[in-house]
Design a protein around this motif. Structure first.
Motif, mmCIF file in Angstrom:
data_model
loop_
_atom_site.group_PDB
_atom_site.id
_atom_site.type_symbol
_atom_site.label_atom_id
_atom_site.label_comp_id
_atom_site.label_asym_id
_atom_site.label_seq_id
_atom_site.Cartn_x
_atom_site.Cartn_y
_atom_site.Cartn_z
ATOM 1 N N GLN A 246 0.853 -1.185 0.000
ATOM 2 C CA GLN A 246 0.000 0.000 0.000
ATOM 3 C C GLN A 246 0.890 1.237 0.000
ATOM 4 O OE1 GLN A 246 -3.054 -0.072 3.076
ATOM 5 N NE2 GLN A 246 -3.480 -2.239 2.709
ATOM 6 N N LEU A 247 0.462 2.252 -0.736
ATOM 7 C CA LEU A 247 1.182 3.521 -0.812
ATOM 8 C C LEU A 247 0.508 4.528 0.103
ATOM 9 C CD1 LEU A 247 1.772 1.994 -3.540
ATOM 10 C CD2 LEU A 247 1.986 4.242 -4.604
ATOM 11 N N TYR A 248 1.309 5.243 0.891
ATOM 12 C CA TYR A 248 0.788 6.249 1.811
ATOM 13 C C TYR A 248 1.282 7.640 1.393
ATOM 14 C CZ TYR A 248 -0.333 2.185 4.657
ATOM 15 O OH TYR A 248 -0.844 0.993 5.092
ATOM 16 N N PHE A 249 0.758 8.658 2.056
ATOM 17 C CA PHE A 249 1.075 10.040 1.692
ATOM 18 C C PHE A 249 1.773 10.753 2.849
ATOM 19 C CE2 PHE A 249 -2.161 8.645 -1.176
ATOM 20 C CZ PHE A 249 -1.782 9.196 -2.379
ATOM 21 N N PRO A 250 2.777 11.573 2.537
ATOM 22 C CA PRO A 250 3.615 12.165 3.590
ATOM 23 C C PRO A 250 2.859 13.138 4.479
ATOM 24 C CG PRO A 250 4.120 13.137 1.446
ATOM 25 C CD PRO A 250 3.205 11.987 1.182
ATOM 26 N N ASP A 251 3.115 13.023 5.783
ATOM 27 C CA ASP A 251 2.630 13.976 6.787
ATOM 28 C C ASP A 251 1.114 14.040 6.897
ATOM 29 O OD1 ASP A 251 5.277 14.736 7.400
ATOM 30 O OD2 ASP A 251 5.288 16.156 5.728
ATOM 31 N N HIS A 252 0.414 13.024 6.430
ATOM 32 C CA HIS A 252 -1.037 13.063 6.604
ATOM 33 C C HIS A 252 -1.366 12.854 8.082
ATOM 34 C CE1 HIS A 252 -5.319 12.246 6.262
ATOM 35 N NE2 HIS A 252 -5.253 12.815 5.074
ATOM 36 N N PRO A 253 -2.271 13.655 8.644
ATOM 37 C CA PRO A 253 -2.553 13.560 10.083
ATOM 38 C C PRO A 253 -3.094 12.210 10.539
ATOM 39 C CG PRO A 253 -4.122 15.016 8.960
ATOM 40 C CD PRO A 253 -3.025 14.746 7.996
ATOM 41 N N LEU A 254 -3.668 11.420 9.626
ATOM 42 C CA LEU A 254 -4.206 10.121 10.030
ATOM 43 C C LEU A 254 -3.162 9.001 10.007
ATOM 44 C CD1 LEU A 254 -7.719 10.044 8.280
ATOM 45 C CD2 LEU A 254 -7.238 10.270 10.724
ATOM 46 N N ASN A 255 -1.977 9.272 9.467
ATOM 47 C CA ASN A 255 -0.971 8.216 9.374
ATOM 48 C C ASN A 255 -0.661 7.600 10.734
ATOM 49 O OD1 ASN A 255 -0.741 8.499 6.622
ATOM 50 N ND2 ASN A 255 1.231 9.569 6.662
ATOM 51 N N GLN A 256 -0.408 8.444 11.714
ATOM 52 C CA GLN A 256 -0.001 7.930 13.022
ATOM 53 C C GLN A 256 -1.166 7.429 13.866
ATOM 54 O OE1 GLN A 256 3.071 7.234 13.588
ATOM 55 N NE2 GLN A 256 3.603 8.170 11.622
ATOM 56 N N GLN A 257 -2.380 7.490 13.312
ATOM 57 C CA GLN A 257 -3.528 6.879 13.966
ATOM 58 C C GLN A 257 -3.951 5.587 13.269
ATOM 59 O OE1 GLN A 257 -6.748 9.772 14.495
ATOM 60 N NE2 GLN A 257 -5.257 11.440 14.451
ATOM 61 N N ASP A 258 -3.290 5.274 12.166
ATOM 62 C CA ASP A 258 -3.661 4.127 11.346
ATOM 63 C C ASP A 258 -2.945 2.874 11.834
ATOM 64 O OD1 ASP A 258 -4.951 3.471 8.470
ATOM 65 O OD2 ASP A 258 -3.056 2.383 8.683
ATOM 66 N N GLY A 259 -3.717 1.838 12.147
ATOM 67 C CA GLY A 259 -3.142 0.629 12.730
ATOM 68 C C GLY A 259 -2.125 -0.052 11.830
ATOM 69 N N LEU A 260 -2.403 -0.164 10.537
ATOM 70 C CA LEU A 260 -1.471 -0.834 9.637
ATOM 71 C C LEU A 260 -0.204 -0.020 9.446
ATOM 72 C CD1 LEU A 260 -3.827 -2.261 6.850
ATOM 73 C CD2 LEU A 260 -2.849 -3.447 8.823
ATOM 74 N N PHE A 261 -0.345 1.275 9.286
ATOM 75 C CA PHE A 261 0.826 2.137 9.111
ATOM 76 C C PHE A 261 1.709 2.106 10.363
ATOM 77 C CE2 PHE A 261 3.070 6.232 9.037
ATOM 78 C CZ PHE A 261 3.543 6.258 7.742
#
Length: 213
Positions: free
Chosen positions: A165-180
């Motif tokens: 999966q590809l993610y996006f830099p500095d998105h506020p939900l990244n550090q709340q996302d269980g898989l990430f």
């Protein structure tokens, strides 16, 4: 590691050129693109249009809603040799966080002008490019959402198949996302697209494992 240090490390790692980041094949093994689960919404509805422009659907005059973005990159093997002819199977939620899938029963609207699914190939020097919309977050339950992401399968005979999966830099939900959050800082950086100086344009490289003969 502090939050600021963590962010600084990820930016520096993602911004570096992967081809020059590791000198030896043994080290390159460490930076294979991390794997991730497929998720529940792999496309099952047959569609003819699966080209590299997901912002339009063949036969329709409208364009997809949301912020249009472009992602370009290269596919390498563990020796940092570019790999041509890799099939890249991409799918994602639309700008509202809705998948074009019968099992997605959320109240978010379906965008009939969003292609939602693409199957493309890496070309000369392993390069690829596709145009899409910035994916919306979709709800997991009443209290949490998945951070915006794009699903990707990469396959070619003679190489280990990759599902990521590809993610996006500095998105506020990244550090709340269980898989990430389950990934290491290095893995997170390798799964995060890199913003370029051009607005809404990102770079992303894939590292596949070539099976020894």
């Amino acid at each position: 590691m502090s939050h600021n240090s963590r962010r600084h490390f990820m930016k520096n790692l993602a911004a570096s050129t992967l081809a020059g980041a590791f000198a030896s094949s043994a080290q390159a093994q460490i930076i294979l693109t991390p794997r991730e689960m497929e998720g529940p919404y792999y496309p099952i509805t047959v569609q003819k249009d699966k080209d590299a422009d997901l912002t339009r659907v063949a036969g329709k005059t409208g364009v997809a809603q949301g912020t249009h973005i472009e992602i370009a990159g290269q596919v390498f093997d563990q020796n940092m040799t570019p790999v041509e002819g890799v099939t890249l199977d991409l799918w994602q939620a639309n700008a509202f966080g809705k998948y074009h899938h019968p099992h997605d029963t959320s109240e978010a609207p379906v965008d009939e002008h969003f292609q939602a699914w693409a199957i493309i190939q890496s070309g000369k020097q392993g390069r690829f490019r596709f145009k899409t919309v910035f994916p919306g977050a979709y709800p997991l339950n009443a209290r949490s959402q998945r951070t915006p992401h794009i699903h990707l399968k990469a396959t070619k005979r003679g190489y280990d198949s990759l599902l990521t999966q590809l993610y996006f830099p500095d998105h506020p939900l990244n550090q709340q996302d269980g898989l990430f959050r389950r990934k290491s800082v290095q893995e997170q950086a390798l799964m995060t697209v890199r913003q370029t100086e051009q607005e809404n344009h990102y770079l992303y490289n894939l590292i596949l494992h070539k099976i020894p003969l």
